[in-house]
Motif scaffolding. Sequence first.
Motif, PDB file in Angstrom:
ATOM      1  N   ALA A  40       0.853  -1.187   0.000  1.00 60.91           N
ATOM      2  CA  ALA A  40       0.000   0.000   0.000  1.00 60.91           C
ATOM      3  C   ALA A  40       0.888   1.236   0.000  1.00 60.91           C
ATOM      4  O   ALA A  40       1.959   1.247   0.594  1.00 60.91           O
ATOM      5  CB  ALA A  40      -0.890  -0.005   1.233  1.00 60.91           C
ATOM      6  N   ALA A  41       0.426   2.255  -0.661  1.00 61.10           N
ATOM      7  CA  ALA A  41       1.171   3.506  -0.678  1.00 61.10           C
ATOM      8  C   ALA A  41       1.127   4.136   0.704  1.00 61.10           C
ATOM      9  O   ALA A  41       0.071   4.192   1.329  1.00 61.10           O
ATOM     10  CB  ALA A  41       0.571   4.448  -1.716  1.00 61.10           C
ATOM     11  N   PRO A  42       2.266   4.594   1.216  1.00 57.67           N
ATOM     12  CA  PRO A  42       2.267   5.241   2.530  1.00 57.67           C
ATOM     13  C   PRO A  42       1.527   6.571   2.482  1.00 57.67           C
ATOM     14  O   PRO A  42       1.479   7.224   1.448  1.00 57.67           O
ATOM     15  CB  PRO A  42       3.758   5.444   2.820  1.00 57.67           C
ATOM     16  CG  PRO A  42       4.425   5.383   1.499  1.00 57.67           C
ATOM     17  CD  PRO A  42       3.582   4.536   0.605  1.00 57.67           C
ATOM     18  N   GLU A  43       0.942   6.929   3.608  1.00 53.57           N
ATOM     19  CA  GLU A  43       0.222   8.201   3.698  1.00 53.57           C
ATOM     20  C   GLU A  43       0.966   9.130   4.632  1.00 53.57           C
ATOM     21  O   GLU A  43       1.741   8.699   5.464  1.00 53.57           O
ATOM     22  CB  GLU A  43      -1.193   7.953   4.235  1.00 53.57           C
ATOM     23  CG  GLU A  43      -2.047   7.126   3.299  1.00 53.57           C
ATOM     24  CD  GLU A  43      -3.452   6.915   3.855  1.00 53.57           C
ATOM     25  OE1 GLU A  43      -3.842   7.630   4.797  1.00 53.57           O
ATOM     26  OE2 GLU A  43      -4.136   6.033   3.342  1.00 53.57           O
ATOM     27  N   GLY A  44       0.726  10.399   4.479  1.00 56.96           N
ATOM     28  CA  GLY A  44       1.302  11.370   5.394  1.00 56.96           C
ATOM     29  C   GLY A  44       2.485  12.099   4.813  1.00 56.96           C
ATOM     30  O   GLY A  44       2.862  11.910   3.673  1.00 56.96           O
ATOM     31  N   ARG A  45       3.077  12.924   5.658  1.00 57.72           N
ATOM     32  CA  ARG A  45       4.239  13.720   5.293  1.00 57.72           C
ATOM     33  C   ARG A  45       5.503  12.981   5.737  1.00 57.72           C
ATOM     34  O   ARG A  45       5.517  12.357   6.788  1.00 57.72           O
ATOM     35  CB  ARG A  45       4.163  15.074   5.995  1.00 57.72           C
ATOM     36  CG  ARG A  45       5.277  15.995   5.652  1.00 57.72           C
ATOM     37  CD  ARG A  45       5.135  17.322   6.439  1.00 57.72           C
ATOM     38  NE  ARG A  45       6.354  18.074   6.341  1.00 57.72           N
ATOM     39  CZ  ARG A  45       7.435  17.865   7.083  1.00 57.72           C
ATOM     40  NH1 ARG A  45       7.438  16.923   7.998  1.00 57.72           N
ATOM     41  NH2 ARG A  45       8.517  18.599   6.917  1.00 57.72           N
ATOM     42  N   PHE A  46       6.557  13.091   4.944  1.00 58.32           N
ATOM     43  CA  PHE A  46       7.797  12.388   5.255  1.00 58.32           C
ATOM     44  C   PHE A  46       8.933  13.386   5.412  1.00 58.32           C
ATOM     45  O   PHE A  46       9.068  14.320   4.632  1.00 58.32           O
ATOM     46  CB  PHE A  46       8.130  11.384   4.142  1.00 58.32           C
ATOM     47  CG  PHE A  46       7.107  10.304   4.028  1.00 58.32           C
ATOM     48  CD1 PHE A  46       7.212   9.157   4.780  1.00 58.32           C
ATOM     49  CD2 PHE A  46       6.017  10.463   3.186  1.00 58.32           C
ATOM     50  CE1 PHE A  46       6.259   8.169   4.698  1.00 58.32           C
ATOM     51  CE2 PHE A  46       5.053   9.471   3.098  1.00 58.32           C
ATOM     52  CZ  PHE A  46       5.166   8.332   3.857  1.00 58.32           C
ATOM     53  N   ALA A  66       0.700   9.704  -6.889  1.00 56.23           N
ATOM     54  CA  ALA A  66       0.466  10.557  -5.708  1.00 56.23           C
ATOM     55  C   ALA A  66       1.434  10.201  -4.581  1.00 56.23           C
ATOM     56  O   ALA A  66       1.947  11.080  -3.893  1.00 56.23           O
ATOM     57  CB  ALA A  66      -0.977  10.426  -5.242  1.00 56.23           C
ATOM     58  N   ALA A  67       1.703   8.930  -4.386  1.00 53.04           N
ATOM     59  CA  ALA A  67       2.625   8.501  -3.337  1.00 53.04           C
ATOM     60  C   ALA A  67       4.047   8.917  -3.677  1.00 53.04           C
ATOM     61  O   ALA A  67       4.802   9.384  -2.805  1.00 53.04           O
ATOM     62  CB  ALA A  67       2.547   6.992  -3.139  1.00 53.04           C
ATOM     63  N   ALA A  72       8.725  12.922  -3.095  1.00 51.25           N
ATOM     64  CA  ALA A  72       9.661  13.599  -3.982  1.00 51.25           C
ATOM     65  C   ALA A  72      10.448  14.718  -3.310  1.00 51.25           C
ATOM     66  O   ALA A  72      11.606  14.927  -3.607  1.00 51.25           O
ATOM     67  CB  ALA A  72       8.921  14.131  -5.204  1.00 51.25           C
ATOM     68  N   GLY A  73       9.865  15.450  -2.402  1.00 53.72           N
ATOM     69  CA  GLY A  73      10.562  16.563  -1.787  1.00 53.72           C
ATOM     70  C   GLY A  73      11.398  16.188  -0.573  1.00 53.72           C
ATOM     71  O   GLY A  73      12.125  17.024  -0.041  1.00 53.72           O
ATOM     72  N   ALA A  74      11.307  14.946  -0.135  1.00 51.15           N
ATOM     73  CA  ALA A  74      12.017  14.515   1.071  1.00 51.15           C
ATOM     74  C   ALA A  74      13.480  14.219   0.740  1.00 51.15           C
ATOM     75  O   ALA A  74      13.793  13.708  -0.335  1.00 51.15           O
ATOM     76  CB  ALA A  74      11.352  13.278   1.654  1.00 51.15           C
ATOM     77  N   PRO A  75      14.403  14.518   1.670  1.00 58.44           N
ATOM     78  CA  PRO A  75      15.803  14.180   1.433  1.00 58.44           C
ATOM     79  C   PRO A  75      15.995  12.668   1.384  1.00 58.44           C
ATOM     80  O   PRO A  75      15.278  11.911   2.049  1.00 58.44           O
ATOM     81  CB  PRO A  75      16.547  14.788   2.615  1.00 58.44           C
ATOM     82  CG  PRO A  75      15.526  15.211   3.595  1.00 58.44           C
ATOM     83  CD  PRO A  75      14.190  15.209   2.923  1.00 58.44           C
ATOM     84  N   LEU A  76      16.946  12.233   0.598  1.00 55.03           N
ATOM     85  CA  LEU A  76      17.250  10.815   0.434  1.00 55.03           C
ATOM     86  C   LEU A  76      18.515  10.463   1.219  1.00 55.03           C
ATOM     87  O   LEU A  76      19.534  11.133   1.070  1.00 55.03           O
ATOM     88  CB  LEU A  76      17.451  10.493  -1.044  1.00 55.03           C
ATOM     89  CG  LEU A  76      17.894   9.079  -1.376  1.00 55.03           C
ATOM     90  CD1 LEU A  76      16.820   8.070  -0.959  1.00 55.03           C
ATOM     91  CD2 LEU A  76      18.176   8.964  -2.865  1.00 55.03           C
ATOM     92  N   PHE A  77      18.408   9.448   2.033  1.00 53.35           N
ATOM     93  CA  PHE A  77      19.556   8.974   2.818  1.00 53.35           C
ATOM     94  C   PHE A  77      19.907   7.562   2.400  1.00 53.35           C
ATOM     95  O   PHE A  77      19.073   6.790   2.070  1.00 53.35           O
ATOM     96  CB  PHE A  77      19.232   8.981   4.316  1.00 53.35           C
ATOM     97  CG  PHE A  77      18.883  10.336   4.828  1.00 53.35           C
ATOM     98  CD1 PHE A  77      19.872  11.261   5.136  1.00 53.35           C
ATOM     99  CD2 PHE A  77      17.557  10.717   4.987  1.00 53.35           C
ATOM    100  CE1 PHE A  77      19.539  12.528   5.613  1.00 53.35           C
ATOM    101  CE2 PHE A  77      17.224  11.965   5.473  1.00 53.35           C
ATOM    102  CZ  PHE A  77      18.208  12.872   5.785  1.00 53.35           C
TER     103      PHE A  77
END
Length: 77
Positions: A40-46, A66-67, A72-77
């Motif tokens: 399932a696609a996660p919901e919420g802000r990351f 949408a997911a 897309a705007g969250a930093p990648l670690f």
Amino acid sequence: MLTLVTRAADEAQRTADALRAAGHEPLLAPLTEIRILPMAAPEGRFDGVVATSAHAFAALAGLPEAARAALAGAPLF
């Protein structure tokens, strides 16, 4: 040096070739199989995304637009 390679079969040969080039003798014993399972696609802000392997990006590509946009705007670690 004899070196045991336990990576998934599709990646083991690349690792074995690199080991041979470095003067080692690889022994291939693939113990894992990479499968992308439906989720399932996660919901919420990351606040960030942690990718533990390159396979994570293939899994993310299978999420609905949408997911992916939410991540897309969250930093990648």
